[in-house]
Design an enzyme around this catalytic site. Sequence first.
Site, PDB file in Angstrom:
ATOM      1  N   ARG A 124       0.834  -1.206   0.000  1.00 45.53           N
ATOM      2  CA  ARG A 124       0.000   0.000   0.000  1.00 45.53           C
ATOM      3  C   ARG A 124       0.869   1.257   0.000  1.00 45.53           C
ATOM      4  NH1 ARG A 124      -4.892   1.750   4.173  1.00 45.53           N
ATOM      5  NH2 ARG A 124      -5.153   3.845   3.339  1.00 45.53           N
ATOM      6  N   ASN A 178     -10.627  -4.589  -1.581  1.00 43.81           N
ATOM      7  CA  ASN A 178     -10.499  -3.575  -2.624  1.00 43.81           C
ATOM      8  C   ASN A 178      -9.547  -4.000  -3.738  1.00 43.81           C
ATOM      9  OD1 ASN A 178     -12.196  -1.401  -1.842  1.00 43.81           O
ATOM     10  ND2 ASN A 178     -10.809  -0.949  -0.155  1.00 43.81           N
ATOM     11  N   CYS A 198     -19.205  -2.441   0.380  1.00 43.14           N
ATOM     12  CA  CYS A 198     -18.395  -1.301   0.821  1.00 43.14           C
ATOM     13  C   CYS A 198     -19.157  -0.608   1.942  1.00 43.14           C
ATOM     14  CB  CYS A 198     -18.168  -0.343  -0.348  1.00 43.14           C
ATOM     15  SG  CYS A 198     -17.182   1.133   0.064  1.00 43.14           S
ATOM     16  N   HIS A 228     -16.475   3.266  -5.007  1.00 42.35           N
ATOM     17  CA  HIS A 228     -15.604   4.423  -4.816  1.00 42.35           C
ATOM     18  C   HIS A 228     -15.773   5.464  -5.920  1.00 42.35           C
ATOM     19  CE1 HIS A 228     -12.645   2.291  -1.828  1.00 42.35           C
ATOM     20  NE2 HIS A 228     -13.905   2.300  -1.439  1.00 42.35           N
ATOM     21  N   TYR A 278     -14.314   9.708  -2.404  1.00 46.94           N
ATOM     22  CA  TYR A 278     -13.358   9.387  -3.467  1.00 46.94           C
ATOM     23  C   TYR A 278     -13.522  10.281  -4.692  1.00 46.94           C
ATOM     24  CZ  TYR A 278     -12.121   5.382  -0.665  1.00 46.94           C
ATOM     25  OH  TYR A 278     -11.679   4.603   0.366  1.00 46.94           O
TER      26      TYR A 278
END
Length: 462
Positions: A124, A178, A198, A228, A278
């Site tokens: 990440r 995700n 989500c 998102h 997002y």
Amino acid sequence: MRHATRRPDAVAPTASPTAAPNPAPESPPPGRTPRKIVVVGGGSTYTPELIDGFARLRDTLPVRELILVDPAADRLDVVGGLARRIFAKQQHPGTITVTDDLDAAVVDADAVLLQLRVGGQAARMQDESWPLTCGCVGQETTGAGGLAKALRTVPVVLDIAERVRRAAPDAWIIDFTNPVGIVTRALLQAGHKAVGLCNAAIGFQRRFAELLGVRPADVHLGHVGLNHLTWETSVRLGGPEGEDVLPRLLAEHGETIARSTGLPPDVLAGLGVVPSYYLRYYYAHDQVVDELRSKPSRASEVAAMEQQLLEMYRDPALDEKPALLAKRGGAYYSEAAVDLAAALLGDAHQTGGTGAGPYQVVNVRNAGTLPFLPDDAVIEVQAAVGPSGATPLPVDALDPLYAGLVAHVTGYEDLALQAALHGGRNRVYRALLAHPLVGQHGYADHLTDQLIQHNREHLPWA
């Protein structure tokens, strides 16, 4: 946003399950069958949030056995210990088992929840850094970083799903991993019984209910788009046909709502809808890039928080989820997951549930719901959920301002899935060129090389 470290080969059956008994079982609600639930990525620091939900909402979803699967034995033992203490404190009759043996764990499971992170927080951190080298957003679920996560994740999830299908062909797969839209699309195209989930929608539902002074069950969102990439286009009281109070919400609480989106109140006032957080990566791209370059990454913050949480979880006196977990993200994940599993397994709404009603916002096959998208696209909308799956509710014609972006990102997701399934530099390049947060040849070419360089150990074709 929320998962345990996992290598691509990390679900091999190498150890036997271990379990600790909880208090003597109580009788389940009349006519209800206690379920076997498996959580893949059970060593995640998110897991106590999920455990707390299963414990509190046992009348919504009776559970006889909960199995946490993860290759990281040290984390799994710590999280599993806290999970058992939470069940014991709330006198839940079920047992909690921890194991790294996926194949044994999923035998005869009723539902399998996926919350894994291939490459862990280290991957990440990379996803959030190298896109910034050319002025593109560095984020773990969208843009170039999101593509990297999809390439690492889709093959692993499909392998897990095949093993679930062999051992528990009737089990539902609930994907919280995700990028949820792409991962769910991969699962559905491979013929799996899967629904994507989500927590963005349930967060809005709870926030609007508080502002309106009503029960969450009274708030029905006109939630539409892709994972998102969604907008709340209406907020109806009492159900899909109820009064739309979104204009009143924006007029009376515009500044409060805007803060949760990261956008100025005048943007929401001008749009007349509430974009998800997002959307700021699209509507305020350059500002976000400047912010990301000037402060520590979210990944570094989360990594530090995870170490704090694990230290807390080791305390044998801790028997509830700590307050710090709320800062980790994933608010209301447990309520959403319990409601969805209960509905899919036919257990929902017999004892009141958590107020989700017959509908829930999920990631599901488009099937004509948004007529400008392919039928096999995965969209995030309100759906009627039951044992036969999730059926999207009709959606009003989408404003071209939103429909255009949805169509654009859907095209990217199709190319991203092809790259995840088949590999190859050119497929990666095409996906990046198609993404509206990249979109230029020079950027796409540079980022393709960066993506492959930073993810080579997770991409066998590279």
